[in-house]
Design an enzyme around this catalytic site. Structure first.
Site, PDB file in Angstrom:
ATOM      1  N   TYR A  34      42.152  23.178  41.637  1.00  0.00           N
ATOM      2  CA  TYR A  34      43.160  23.758  42.412  1.00  0.00           C
ATOM      3  C   TYR A  34      42.982  25.207  42.743  1.00  0.00           C
ATOM      4  CZ  TYR A  34      45.241  26.151  38.733  1.00  0.00           C
ATOM      5  OH  TYR A  34      45.739  27.086  37.734  1.00  0.00           O
ATOM      6  N   LYS A 148      38.532  26.397  37.555  1.00  0.00           N
ATOM      7  CA  LYS A 148      40.107  26.182  37.891  1.00  0.00           C
ATOM      8  C   LYS A 148      40.334  24.781  38.150  1.00  0.00           C
ATOM      9  CE  LYS A 148      43.658  28.841  40.379  1.00  0.00           C
ATOM     10  NZ  LYS A 148      44.128  29.274  39.205  1.00  0.00           N
ATOM     11  N   GLU A 180      42.255  35.832  27.839  1.00  0.00           N
ATOM     12  CA  GLU A 180      43.050  35.773  28.769  1.00  0.00           C
ATOM     13  C   GLU A 180      44.373  35.498  28.412  1.00  0.00           C
ATOM     14  OE1 GLU A 180      41.785  33.577  32.120  1.00  0.00           O
ATOM     15  OE2 GLU A 180      41.260  31.783  30.908  1.00  0.00           O
ATOM     16  N   LEU A 204      39.015  32.341  33.091  1.00  0.00           N
ATOM     17  CA  LEU A 204      38.975  32.390  34.675  1.00  0.00           C
ATOM     18  C   LEU A 204      38.956  33.440  35.423  1.00  0.00           C
ATOM     19  CD1 LEU A 204      39.392  30.071  37.007  1.00  0.00           C
ATOM     20  CD2 LEU A 204      41.809  30.612  36.841  1.00  0.00           C
TER      21      LEU A 204
END
Length: 282
Positions: A34, A148, A180, A204
């Protein structure tokens, strides 16, 4: 307010009428990719970079990209025009498609493509002016975070931990090194230098990652990508988080402990202003 319109496999239809078969591999396995692209005044913000990341993620899991960049932009425009909002968050999803349930890739399957939008919901002014709080947790996700993927259970659990703590984000560490947050990249400022974890398989690479590098270079703010320890995060002068929906936010408290002076710092102020200027220049 009229019902949202989505584009599903090339067909525009009301959201309430959009359907996929139960054997779609995105539903069964989370076997899909996505992207989320912010639009300001109807214009994609760093759209080329988002579409390039979409292409990289699709290639990484062996799903053929159903569109060229120009075709994607045309499809996005169809949905944007149908929904008629100036500021929108465009969500794009491509799954491997519909096939008999088996783990290995099926042959001769057509990807399922969905594009939908939501009204832009920017962070409240108080979050920008006063900062936000975060908690920390161990990063227990898989080792392909650069993809992702729609398989987001690890991120969901991290986001839930933040929600239960009543804070904005959960900042994650793997073996005591910063990775993250649940849905944000994390930035650490010490002595005027901005640092971030390296762009590897443990994070990411947010589209704002490249933007932050550019903004730092333009304003002559030192920047480096390197492994950051937990102690460095807690001892930082400033900490920031960034994402398409959060834009750039100052973190003023982590696990109940004040970051720096406990208020948004000067480096954040400069970068936030530059971020807003980049939006205005669309």
């Amino acid at each position: 307010m009229s019902e949202a319109v989505v584009l599903l496999n090339g067909e525009l239809l009301p959201l309430s009428e959009a359907r996929i078969p139960v054997l779609d591999r995105g539903f069964i396995f989370g076997d899909g990719i996505y992207e989320v692209i912010p639009l300001y005044n109807g214009k994609p913000f760093r759209g080329a970079q988002h579409l390039a990341r979409l292409a990289r993620s699709l290639a990484a899991i062996g799903i053929p990209n159903p569109h060229t960049e120009s075709e994607w932009l045309a499809q996005i425009d169809r949905v944007v025009q149908a929904n008629g909002m100036a500021d929108q968050m465009v969500y794009m999803q491509v799954t491997r498609g519909v096939a008999r349930r088996a783990h290995a890739f099926p042959k001769e399957v057509t990807p399922t493509v969905l594009i939908m939008t939501n009204p832009m919901a920017l962070p409240p002014a108080a979050a920008v002016e006063q900062g936000v709080a975060c908690v920390t947790m161990e990063d227990r996700r898989w080792l392909n975070c650069q993809i992702k993927s729609t398989s987001l259970l690890g991120n969901v659990l991290a986001a839930q931990a933040a929600a239960e703590a009543g804070v904005t984000e959960a900042i994650q560490f793997r073996d005591s090194y910063l990775t993250e947050a649940s849905a944000s990249n994390v930035w650490v400022v010490s002595q005027g230098r901005v640092s971030a974890p390296p762009k590897d398989n443990l994070i990411l690479e947010g589209i704002r990652y490249g933007l932050m590098e550019e903004l730092c270079a333009a304003m002559e703010i030192p920047f480096e990508a390197r492994r950051l320890t937990r102690d460095e995060v807690f001892g930082a002068d400033e900490v920031m988080i960034s994402s398409a929906s959060k834009e750039l936010l100052p973190v003023v408290k982590i696990d109940g402990q004040a970051v720096g002076g406990g208020t948004p710092g000067p480096v954040f102020q400069r970068l936030y202003a530059a971020y807003q200027a980049a939006k205005a220049a669309l």
